[in-house]
Design an enzyme around this catalytic site. Sequence first.
Site, PDB file in Angstrom:
ATOM      1  N   ARG A  53      -2.078   2.555  -1.025  1.00 20.50           N
ATOM      2  CA  ARG A  53      -2.284   1.926  -2.321  1.00 20.50           C
ATOM      3  C   ARG A  53      -3.630   1.236  -2.448  1.00 20.50           C
ATOM      4  NH1 ARG A  53       2.608   0.301  -5.807  1.00 20.50           N
ATOM      5  NH2 ARG A  53       4.155   1.089  -4.400  1.00 20.50           N
TER       6      ARG A  53
ATOM      7  N   ARG B 249      14.524   0.943 -16.576  1.00 13.63           N
ATOM      8  CA  ARG B 249      15.031   1.456 -15.291  1.00 13.63           C
ATOM      9  C   ARG B 249      16.241   0.652 -14.795  1.00 13.63           C
ATOM     10  NH1 ARG B 249      10.982   2.289 -10.491  1.00 13.63           N
ATOM     11  NH2 ARG B 249      10.380   0.183 -11.064  1.00 13.63           N
TER      12      ARG B 249
ATOM     13  N   ARG C  63      15.494  -4.131 -11.517  1.00 15.57           N
ATOM     14  CA  ARG C  63      14.619  -4.732 -10.509  1.00 15.57           C
ATOM     15  C   ARG C  63      13.932  -5.968 -11.069  1.00 15.57           C
ATOM     16  NH1 ARG C  63      11.075   0.050  -7.817  1.00 15.57           N
ATOM     17  NH2 ARG C  63       9.451  -1.505  -8.138  1.00 15.57           N
TER      18      ARG C  63
ATOM     19  N   LYS D 207       7.304   8.619  -9.261  1.00 15.36           N
ATOM     20  CA  LYS D 207       7.149   8.952  -7.831  1.00 15.36           C
ATOM     21  C   LYS D 207       8.504   8.943  -7.131  1.00 15.36           C
ATOM     22  CE  LYS D 207       4.410   5.385  -7.020  1.00 15.36           C
ATOM     23  NZ  LYS D 207       4.442   4.749  -8.352  1.00 15.36           N
TER      24      LYS D 207
ATOM     25  N   ARG E  10       1.483  -5.405 -12.240  1.00  9.95           N
ATOM     26  CA  ARG E  10       1.488  -4.206 -11.383  1.00  9.95           C
ATOM     27  C   ARG E  10       0.529  -3.141 -11.936  1.00  9.95           C
ATOM     28  NH1 ARG E  10       7.574  -3.132 -11.790  1.00  9.95           N
ATOM     29  NH2 ARG E  10       7.162  -1.190 -10.678  1.00  9.95           N
TER      30      ARG E  10
HETATM   31  P1  AP5 Z   1      10.501   5.939 -10.929  1.00 10.73           P
HETATM   32  O1  AP5 Z   1      10.660   7.318 -10.405  1.00 10.73           O
HETATM   33  O2  AP5 Z   1      11.361   4.871 -10.360  1.00 10.73           O
HETATM   34  O3  AP5 Z   1       8.959   5.512 -10.921  1.00 10.73           O
HETATM   35  P2  AP5 Z   1       8.005   5.140  -9.713  1.00 10.73           P
HETATM   36  O4  AP5 Z   1       6.709   5.839  -9.923  1.00 10.73           O
HETATM   37  O5  AP5 Z   1       8.696   5.350  -8.399  1.00 10.73           O
HETATM   38  O6  AP5 Z   1       7.793   3.604 -10.045  1.00 10.73           O
HETATM   39  P3  AP5 Z   1       7.911   2.287  -9.163  1.00 10.73           P
HETATM   40  O7  AP5 Z   1       7.987   1.156 -10.148  1.00 10.73           O
HETATM   41  O8  AP5 Z   1       9.004   2.354  -8.159  1.00 10.73           O
HETATM   42  O9  AP5 Z   1       6.549   2.287  -8.465  1.00 10.73           O
HETATM   43  P4  AP5 Z   1       5.824   1.088  -7.964  1.00 10.73           P
HETATM   44  O10 AP5 Z   1       4.739   1.809  -7.280  1.00 10.73           O
HETATM   45  O11 AP5 Z   1       5.406   0.044  -8.897  1.00 10.73           O
HETATM   46  O12 AP5 Z   1       6.948   0.311  -7.109  1.00 10.73           O
HETATM   47  P5  AP5 Z   1       7.321   0.357  -5.581  1.00 10.73           P
HETATM   48  O13 AP5 Z   1       8.773   0.249  -5.481  1.00 10.73           O
HETATM   49  O14 AP5 Z   1       6.629   1.460  -4.883  1.00 10.73           O
HETATM   50  O15 AP5 Z   1      10.725   6.012 -12.521  1.00 10.73           O
HETATM   51  C1  AP5 Z   1      10.730   4.850 -13.311  1.00 10.73           C
HETATM   52  C2  AP5 Z   1      11.807   4.991 -14.401  1.00 10.73           C
HETATM   53  O16 AP5 Z   1      11.432   6.040 -15.290  1.00 10.73           O
HETATM   54  C3  AP5 Z   1      13.204   5.338 -13.892  1.00 10.73           C
HETATM   55  O17 AP5 Z   1      14.150   4.670 -14.682  1.00 10.73           O
HETATM   56  C4  AP5 Z   1      13.309   6.859 -14.120  1.00 10.73           C
HETATM   57  O18 AP5 Z   1      14.658   7.242 -14.374  1.00 10.73           O
HETATM   58  C5  AP5 Z   1      12.432   7.065 -15.325  1.00 10.73           C
HETATM   59  N1  AP5 Z   1      11.681   8.317 -15.312  1.00 10.73           N
HETATM   60  C6  AP5 Z   1      11.081   8.901 -14.244  1.00 10.73           C
HETATM   61  N2  AP5 Z   1      10.472  10.053 -14.628  1.00 10.73           N
HETATM   62  C7  AP5 Z   1      10.694  10.183 -15.959  1.00 10.73           C
HETATM   63  C8  AP5 Z   1      10.321  11.167 -16.930  1.00 10.73           C
HETATM   64  N3  AP5 Z   1       9.593  12.248 -16.591  1.00 10.73           N
HETATM   65  N4  AP5 Z   1      10.720  10.964 -18.214  1.00 10.73           N
HETATM   66  C9  AP5 Z   1      11.453   9.848 -18.574  1.00 10.73           C
HETATM   67  N5  AP5 Z   1      11.838   8.904 -17.683  1.00 10.73           N
HETATM   68  C10 AP5 Z   1      11.467   9.060 -16.403  1.00 10.73           C
HETATM   69  O19 AP5 Z   1       6.622  -1.018  -5.071  1.00 10.73           O
HETATM   70  C11 AP5 Z   1       7.154  -2.271  -5.443  1.00 10.73           C
HETATM   71  C12 AP5 Z   1       6.302  -3.385  -4.850  1.00 10.73           C
HETATM   72  O20 AP5 Z   1       6.282  -3.293  -3.414  1.00 10.73           O
HETATM   73  C13 AP5 Z   1       4.812  -3.382  -5.244  1.00 10.73           C
HETATM   74  O21 AP5 Z   1       4.597  -4.020  -6.491  1.00 10.73           O
HETATM   75  C14 AP5 Z   1       4.202  -4.172  -4.072  1.00 10.73           C
HETATM   76  O22 AP5 Z   1       4.457  -5.557  -4.198  1.00 10.73           O
HETATM   77  C15 AP5 Z   1       5.009  -3.654  -2.885  1.00 10.73           C
HETATM   78  N6  AP5 Z   1       4.392  -2.472  -2.268  1.00 10.73           N
HETATM   79  C16 AP5 Z   1       4.878  -1.195  -2.284  1.00 10.73           C
HETATM   80  N7  AP5 Z   1       4.050  -0.377  -1.624  1.00 10.73           N
HETATM   81  C17 AP5 Z   1       3.023  -1.129  -1.169  1.00 10.73           C
HETATM   82  C18 AP5 Z   1       1.826  -0.838  -0.424  1.00 10.73           C
HETATM   83  N8  AP5 Z   1       1.530   0.400  -0.024  1.00 10.73           N
HETATM   84  N9  AP5 Z   1       0.984  -1.868  -0.164  1.00 10.73           N
HETATM   85  C19 AP5 Z   1       1.269  -3.123  -0.549  1.00 10.73           C
HETATM   86  N10 AP5 Z   1       2.370  -3.471  -1.267  1.00 10.73           N
HETATM   87  C20 AP5 Z   1       3.239  -2.473  -1.578  1.00 10.73           C
END
Ligand code: AP5
Length: 214
Positions: A87, A127, A160, A13, A171
Amino acid sequence: MNLVLFGPPGVGKGTQGERFSSENGISHLAMGNILRAAVRDVTEAGKQAEAYMDAGKLVPDNVVVSMIEDRIVENATSGFLLDGFPRNLAQAEALDAMFARHHGLTLDKIVCMDAPENDLLKRLSGRLVCRACGFGFHRHYSPPREVGRCDRCGGKLYQREDDCEDVIANRLHIYRNQTAPVLAYYKDKPGFVRLDASGDMQVVYTALTEAVEG
Ligand code: AP5
């Protein structure tokens, strides 16, 4: 154009959302990035969020909803891509209520990305993120030119804290139990599309642009 990128941790994402937003002149509203900035700046919301994030749990809805509404309103005229919000069902309903309050706001597309869990684990565990600008890399799939340094700004790369094995497992568990059920809320709405995100980054990006244009 206003859209939601929906999908499990590590599906891409952030990677796709950042590129799509910058190429289309819209704002990338990434809930995780907004929360991490609040934790770093020790704001009231950041203090409330930190322990939940470290454990890989969802931050309470009242904290995230007000934070995202401010950004949505600020970017209402230019357009935005929501990454990591909503979410759970309560957040999806809160988003609809926001749109009703701010007349004229609509969602054009809800893109649901997915990839096999084994791929998600490999992506998350490798990552690397720039501490200065937040840009993401991967040890194997998109390594930086210089080890430990960001290609864009020269900042230091770090792993991270929630990208360790036990928190990743938590997660993914929360995604399956609290976030995936939101699909039932969206799947019959206009603009809902599914996107296979198991290919390499360029393949997924091409599919994303086609899905948004289609
Ligand atoms: P990346 O693009 O970073 O993946 P992502 O889907 O953004 O994953 P996240 O881990 O950031 O999502 P998340 O939803 O768990 O965390 P968030 O920060 O939102 O890609 C991942 C890796 O893969 C990278 O190294 C990239 O280079 C690689 N990659 C990407 N595409 C690829 C491909 N096609 N092929 C190979 N490699 C690839 O949330 C963190 C925390 O915040 C949550 O756990 C929660 O505690 C809190 N939080 C966030 N939003 C909310 C909400 N709405 N409500 C409550 N708590 C929340």
